[in-house]
Design an enzyme around this catalytic site. Structure first.
Site, mmCIF file in Angstrom:
data_model
loop_
_atom_site.group_PDB
_atom_site.id
_atom_site.type_symbol
_atom_site.label_atom_id
_atom_site.label_comp_id
_atom_site.label_asym_id
_atom_site.label_seq_id
_atom_site.Cartn_x
_atom_site.Cartn_y
_atom_site.Cartn_z
ATOM 1 N N ASP A 1 0.806 -1.191 -0.023
ATOM 2 C CA ASP A 1 -0.087 -0.023 -0.016
ATOM 3 C C ASP A 1 0.850 1.171 -0.018
ATOM 4 O OD1 ASP A 1 -1.996 -1.817 0.238
ATOM 5 O OD2 ASP A 1 -2.726 -1.014 2.173
ATOM 6 N N LYS B 1 -6.811 -5.152 -2.860
ATOM 7 C CA LYS B 1 -7.530 -5.610 -1.534
ATOM 8 C C LYS B 1 -8.572 -4.578 -1.293
ATOM 9 C CE LYS B 1 -4.112 -3.897 1.671
ATOM 10 N NZ LYS B 1 -4.775 -3.083 2.711
ATOM 11 N N CYS C 1 -1.992 -2.510 8.056
ATOM 12 C CA CYS C 1 -1.918 -3.349 6.885
ATOM 13 C C CYS C 1 -0.801 -4.551 6.815
ATOM 14 C CB CYS C 1 -2.083 -2.836 5.369
ATOM 15 S SG CYS C 1 -3.885 -1.890 5.472
#
Length: 233
Positions: free
Chosen positions: A14, A122, A172
């Protein structure tokens, strides 16, 4: 000593505009500082290099704006498994971030994306939060729309070890590492290449939570990354 067999993957979690200063809607303090370390790691002979992206629809359940009266960072909501109302969990609510088709969804331009083999999305199902790059916390039964193809990619490549970097360490990165270890991979987080929403205090707590599950916190110049350097490209 390097374990054998040893076929490592690098997971870049991310590293997107909305998670990075100065303009990200959910900017992680120091988020851009990790790019030089990540790019150095991308030059090493990992067998597979995967980036992940939060890839949210605008009506995603984690956005405070989708809950009347809620405030980002302070409010929470209960998420229910659509296939099993008895399975629930609480999740923190956030500002809108990484919405599909917006600039904030993009990987940051400083990332050496040409060295990435694949990008895994995701958080695409609006009904559930998905901190882990592998799957949502819903397991009884798993929600098919909240399971990525990351596990399939790693197994198809014969990966034995997963090295994780990116954002955010206390969300995450942590949850991806826990799932990686749970699914059977030797799992490492490269500490210099991670930043956390809750900064140093939250990262210290995260490290304490990860170690009982066998996730190793390593250094970019340490022994474990050295095993990758020793491999032939």
């Amino acid at each position: 000593m390097r374990p054998e067999p040893f076929k490592p993957a690098l997971l870049v979690v991310d590293v997107q505009e909305d998670f990075c200063p100065p303009n990200g809607s959910l900017a992680v303090p120091g988020g851009r500082e990790i790019l030089p370390v990540i790019n150095e790691l991308l030059q090493l002979p990992f067998a597979l290099k995967i980036a992940t992206k939060d890839h949210h629809p605008r009506d995603h359940v984690s956005f405070a704006s989708n809950h009347p009266g809620a405030a980002p960072f302070v409010s929470s909501c209960t998420i229910v498994n659509p296939a099993n109302p008895a399975e629930t969990y609480e999740t923190r609510l956030w500002p809108e971030h990484c919405v599909v088709g917006t600039p904030g969804n993009e990987l940051v331009p400083e990332l050496d994306a040409a060295r990435i083999d694949a990008v895994v999305h995701k958080g695409t199902d609006p009904r559930v939060e998905m901190y882990s790059a592998f799957r949502s916390p819903l397991h009884d039964p798993p929600l098919a729309t909240a399971v990525s193809d990351l596990e399939v990619r790693l197994r198809a490549a014969g990966i034995t070890d997963v090295f994780i970097v990116g954002l955010a360490g206390d969300y995450c990165v942590k949850n991806s590492a826990l799932d990686s270890a749970d699914l059977g991979w030797r799992t490492y987080i490269v500490e210099e290449a991670v930043r956390s929403v809750g900064v140093a205090e939250a990262w210290a707590q995260t490290v304490a939570e990860l170690e009982p599950f066998g996730v190793r916190i390593v250094k970019a110049g340490g022994e474990e990354v050295g095993w990758v350097r020793e491999l032939k490209a």
